[in-house]
Scaffold this active site. Structure first.
Site, short mmCIF file in Angstrom:
data_model
loop_
_atom_site.label_atom_id
_atom_site.label_comp_id
_atom_site.label_asym_id
_atom_site.label_seq_id
_atom_site.Cartn_x
_atom_site.Cartn_y
_atom_site.Cartn_z
N GLY A 193 -2.07 -8.06 -2.26
CA GLY A 193 -3.15 -8.51 -1.40
C GLY A 193 -4.48 -7.94 -1.82
NE ARG A 231 -18.54 -5.06 -15.53
CZ ARG A 231 -18.14 -5.64 -16.66
NH1 ARG A 231 -17.19 -5.06 -17.41
NH2 ARG A 231 -18.68 -6.78 -17.04
CG ASN A 268 -14.38 -10.98 -6.55
OD1 ASN A 268 -15.06 -10.99 -5.53
ND2 ASN A 268 -13.66 -12.02 -6.92
N PRO A 269 -17.36 -8.60 -5.85
CG PRO A 269 -19.68 -8.72 -5.94
CD PRO A 269 -18.44 -9.25 -6.60
CB THR A 299 -11.49 -9.19 -4.16
OG1 THR A 299 -12.13 -8.77 -5.37
CG2 THR A 299 -11.19 -10.68 -4.26
CE LYS A 308 -16.11 6.63 -11.33
NZ LYS A 308 -16.99 7.60 -10.61
CD GLU A 327 -4.68 4.19 -2.97
OE1 GLU A 327 -3.46 4.09 -2.80
OE2 GLU A 327 -5.29 3.53 -3.83
CG PHE A 335 -2.20 -0.89 0.83
CD1 PHE A 335 -3.18 -0.44 -0.04
CD2 PHE A 335 -2.30 -2.16 1.33
CE1 PHE A 335 -4.25 -1.24 -0.38
CE2 PHE A 335 -3.38 -2.98 1.00
CZ PHE A 335 -4.35 -2.51 0.14
#
Length: 757
Positions: free
Chosen positions: A474, A636, A639-640, A642, A709, A713, A248
């Site tokens: 990750g 869009r 993958n809900p 992740t 999008k 972050e 990150f």
């Protein structure tokens, strides 16, 4: 859980395809790769903040059994001279840090010696025996003191927009505003501590050729960095980072460990492993300490008439680290009179580095706390204050938004949280001994598309491989690329081989900025379409083809056949097409890039609305964040599962920012005192309660070809401010210095002390 069908792959909550390897310990990280006959390194670090090395005594260290060589500034092999050779893809203005270059000590924890030995234990023990005599100079580590010497950086950091020119008359509008607030907000430095320590395995292949496994967010960035410093040919340096144990931002720039390990490997002509200690992690990358001043004015109805936002951030003495901190105050809400300014204060510290939502996470602490303060001053509900000042364009750049579903975030998040049941007055909600506070905030982050390339390969029998030099820290890159590839070829994700984390693959940017899914994902989609176009060309060359006179956009791949998208009965088997063309496979590479013409009119952002409940024991000052509802508009959702994990992680980091994380420096010595995970506090399981993530519906084909999008972050932006605002609602006392620790809360919950003051 249901299994995805070939017709519903994107949007399915597929578990991470790399998950089993990670939880069983079979996913190899940077220093876990086999390197026969490898040597081991350990770094000895400076014990002063600033000065010079007067002498180094290596006698005891060199006498340790197993030691092969000790490197210092006195015997370091030659490397490139010019700064440009040391600058990586995301380098900063200034002079890049060069380990063991000379006798100067620039910061606490700076490497002063590298011990190479036959075993890790020998290297570690010998490093503890390196004796250094210093000529120390006075440290300059206190931002409160050095802010007086703040300056506007002359050279701007690439990709970081400086504050826009003032618009309107902020001072004049503030002077005549019906309601005003003016406040200063402090944020202490935060330090990266991903689970995987920074390490590198450099395998010496002979004749100046090396293979490197590195903890990094960009294999190609590290490859270019090493080639520049050691004057190596790119074809002789291959860098891998298939599995990254968290980053990150801390792995955007190459760490000094990869330089030191490579230096020793090339000099000794042997493979070298080097992993830094947990303590050294605190000298690598950190979110800089920042002081921000905000003045806001509103009319009698609560509409903003003036915003002034000034920030001073810490940087090092050798590089000008810069973030976009204040710019958000010019685009988050409608206001015609805005002045934004940004300065740096040079401290004798290691250069800060990007840390999840760099700049935004910091800037929104001040912006969202200030807008909350002004809402109370006006007498408006904090949510209504934000809705009343909703803006439909980016006033900083005079650009339209490609989409903005922030209203839906407010509406759906507020409803789920029960915001309408909130008692407006501070200190008016309680449950027994607990004061209850409800706070909220807005979050915004850039939705960026970067240059990216990817390959897709279709073999006889239907085997599919997609590849790009992307990284997965990750975030789920392995999984979403498999899903995108599966969608493109009408197969299941388990039938797609994904290759990432290899500098020899198609060119991508470093993983960061929440752009990987949009960029590398769109490139995989484009490469899959390119393969389909080649299939169609060969199919149309077949005698009696049923696919004549159509375009690729009219086709799809289903059940191993190239078919008309509107009629699966019309088509040709893939293997038949390959046989007719005399091919065993088709492989195509495709590239995506931002639309320059579109960028002149439109800009894309991800948005969120965050709602927080805190409970504070009035006598003990013990605080719990008992509920968080965050509603996110991110285009869009690939993958809900992740995606939710991404936002959950961001929220937890935001809670840490608000309540826990704080580097404590003894400014007399200039040394960080809590450089360990016992004393540097981060949220533990007991600190995290209910977190509810909502993805509001948002369609945006302009943000990226996939309509995606970024999510990495947005989960942290605004969370710390929402917690701080909830604490004010609970206690009636505004705390403007983060982290908000128990001593500050005790002051806030003690009416007698507050009255005395």
């Amino acid at each position: 859980m249901a299994h995805p069908t070939s017709g519903r792959v994107i949007g399915f909550p597929l578990p991470r395809i790399d998950g089993a390897k990670k939880v069983t310990g079979t996913a190899p990280y940077a220093v876990e790769h086999a390197a026969p006959d490898a040597l081991f390194g350990f770094v000895a670090t400076a014990t002063i903040n600033r000065g010079r090395i007067a002498a180094i005594d290596l006698a005891d260290a060199a006498a340790t059994p197993g030691v092969v060589k000790i490197y210092t500034h006195e015997n370091r092999p030659r490397t490139a001279w010019w700064d440009t050779s040391w600058k990586d893809e995301v380098a900063l203005p200034g002079h890049p840090f060069r380990p063991l270059e000379n006798d100067r000590v620039l910061f606490d924890g700076q490497p002063v010696a590298l011990v190479i030995a036959e075993t890790f234990e020998a290297a570690r023990d010998a490093a503890s025996l390196v004796r250094v005599r210093y000529e120390a100079e006075a440290p300059k580590t206190d931002l409160a003191t050095e802010r007086a010497n703040a300056y506007v950086p002359k050279e701007k950091r690439s990709g970081i927009a400086p504050p826009p020119a003032p618009r309107g008359d902020a001072d004049g509008a503030y002077a005549t505003a019906a309601h005003t607030i003016s406040a200063e907000y402090w944020l202490e430095g935060e330090y990266h501590n991903p689970m995987e320590l920074y390490g590198s395995t450099v395998i010496y292949e002979g004749e100046g050729r090396i293979t490197v496994y590195d903890k990094t967010q960009g294999s190609q960035n590290v490859q270019g960095y090493l080639c520049g410093i050691f004057e190596l040919k790119p074809e002789n340096v291959r860098v891998f980072n298939p599995f990254v144990g968290g980053a990150f931002g801390s792995g955007l720039r190459p760490g000094h460990q990869v330089f030191l390990a490579t230096l020793a490997a090339l000099d000794l002509k042997r493979s070298v492993k080097l992993e830094i200690s947990r303590q050294e992690m605190f000298y690598m990358r950190w979110r800089p300490a920042t002081v921000q001043t905000v003045q806001m004015g509103a009319d009698a109805d609560g509409r903003l008439v003036s915003i002034k936002h000034h920030a001073i951030e810490a940087t090092s003495t050798y590089e000008d680290y810069q973030e976009t901190v204040v710019n958000w105050s010019g685009l988050a809400y409608k206001c015609d009179n805005v002045t934004l300014s940004y300065e740096l204060a040079a401290l004798t510290v290691a250069t800060p580095g990007d840390m999840r939502a760099p700049g935004a996470a910091t800037g929104f602490v001040a912006l969202e706390c200030a807008i909350d303060e002004l809402a109370y001053e006006v007498g408006l509900d904090p949510l209504e204050m934000r809705v009343r000042n909703f803006v439909h364009v980016d006033q900083n750049e005079d650009l339209q938004f490609t989409s903005k579903a922030l209203h839906a975030c407010y509406r759906e998040g507020g409803k789920r949280f029960g915001w309408d049941r909130r008692s407006p007055a501070p200190r008016s909600m309680r449950d027994g001994q607990d004061l209850i506070g409800w706070g909220m905030a807005t979050g915004i982050w850039e939705a960026t598309l970067t240059n990216a390339a990817a390959k897709a390969r279709l073999e006889k029998g239907g085997k599919v491989t997609v590849s790009a030099a992307a990284s997965d820290i990750g975030t789920g890159t392995w999984t979403i690329l498999a899903q995108i590839g599966a969608d493109g070829f009408g197969i299941l994700p388990e039938d797609v081989t994904v290759k990432i984390g290899d500098s020899s693959l198609s060119k991508t940017s470093v993983e960061g900025g929440s752009w990987t899914a949009a960029s590398s994902g769109s490139a995989v989609q484009a490469a899959s379409t390119a393969v389909r176009a080649t299939l169609l060309k060969h199919a149309q060359a077949m005698p009696g083809t049923p696919l004549a006179d159509i375009g690729v956009e009219q086709t799809a791949i289903r059940d191993g056949r190239l078919v008309l998208d509107i009629n699966d009965q019309v088509g040709v088997a893939l293997d038949d097409i390959l046989d007719a063309a005399g091919l065993s496979f088709i492989e195509e590479e495709a590239k995506v890039a931002p639309d320059a013409a579109q960028a002149k009119k439109f800009v894309s952002y991800t948005h969120s609305g965050i709602f927080v409940e805190v409970r504070i024991d009035e006598e003990l000052g013990v605080l719990r964040v008992t509920r968080v509802v965050i509603a996110v508009a991110a285009g869009r959702i690939l993958n809900p599962k992740t995606a939710r994990s991404q936002v959950l992680g961001g929220v937890v980091m935001g809670i840490g920012m608000a309540l826990h994380e704080e580097g404590m420096t003894d400014h007399r010595l200039g040394r960080l005192m809590n450089h360990n995970l016992a004393e540097y506090h981060i949220p533990a399981h007991a600190d995290i309660h209910e977190i509810d993530v909502i993805f509001v519906e948002e369609h945006d084909q302009m943000a990226s070809p996939l309509g995606v999008k970024g999510l990495g972050e947005i989960g942290i932006v605004g969370v710390a401010s929402a917690v701080a605002n909830a604490i004010y609602h609970a206690t009636g006392t505004r705390i403007r210095h983060l982290p908000i620790t128990i001593d500050k809360i005790l002051d806030a919950t003690n009416p007698a002390k507050e009255a005395a003051e």
